[in-house]
Design an enzyme around this catalytic site. Structure first.
Site, PDB file in Angstrom:
ATOM      1  N   PHE A   1       9.529 -29.005 -78.369  1.00  0.00           N
ATOM      2  CA  PHE A   1       8.075 -28.934 -78.177  1.00  0.00           C
ATOM      3  C   PHE A   1       7.388 -29.036 -79.538  1.00  0.00           C
ATOM      4  O   PHE A   1       6.923 -28.054 -80.097  1.00  0.00           O
ATOM      5  CB  PHE A   1       7.745 -27.591 -77.520  1.00  0.00           C
ATOM      6  N   HIS A   2       7.337 -30.236 -80.122  1.00  0.00           N
ATOM      7  CA  HIS A   2       6.699 -30.430 -81.425  1.00  0.00           C
ATOM      8  C   HIS A   2       5.266 -30.929 -81.226  1.00  0.00           C
ATOM      9  O   HIS A   2       4.726 -30.822 -80.121  1.00  0.00           O
ATOM     10  CB  HIS A   2       7.542 -31.370 -82.309  1.00  0.00           C
ATOM     11  N   ALA A   3       4.632 -31.450 -82.258  1.00  0.00           N
ATOM     12  CA  ALA A   3       3.198 -31.768 -82.217  1.00  0.00           C
ATOM     13  C   ALA A   3       2.813 -32.753 -81.110  1.00  0.00           C
ATOM     14  O   ALA A   3       1.849 -32.518 -80.381  1.00  0.00           O
ATOM     15  CB  ALA A   3       2.735 -32.305 -83.573  1.00  0.00           C
TER      16      ALA A   3
END
Length: 102
Positions: A21-23
């Site tokens: 769950f990154h940018a």
């Protein structure tokens, strides 16, 4: 005074994309969550965050293999949980194509 019962929907999902769950996934999740009028939360362990807050999403720290519980309450809760779960289960469209039978 009686309060109307909120519709509450929940579903557990596992983060499947390699980077977690990154940018970019956080932005996609937030934009989709904002399209629903209900309240949306993500539960990870003992932590509960606002699913419509980019800051909360960016600090969630949900890597590949993390199990999250999506919870929504209010109008459109069931549709919101279903759509958001599909987004996560699809790896935020970051998954490499799978090879099918030749």
């Amino acid at each position: 005074m009686a309060f109307p019962l909120d519709i509450i929907a929940t579903r557990s999902v596992t983060v499947v994309n390699p980077q977690g769950f990154h940018a970019r996934p956080a932005h996609l999740f937030m934009k989709l969550a904002e399209s629903f009028p209900c309240r949306i939360e993500i539960l990870k362990g003992n932590e509960t965050i606002n699913g419509k807050s980019i800051l909360d999403l960016l600090t969630l720290g949900a890597g590949n293999g993390t199990t999250l519980t999506l919870r929504a309450s209010g109008e459109g809760a069931e549709a919101a949980v279903e759509a958001l779960a599909r987004l996560i289960e699809a790896g935020f469209n970051e998954m490499p194509p799978t090879e099918g039978p030749a």
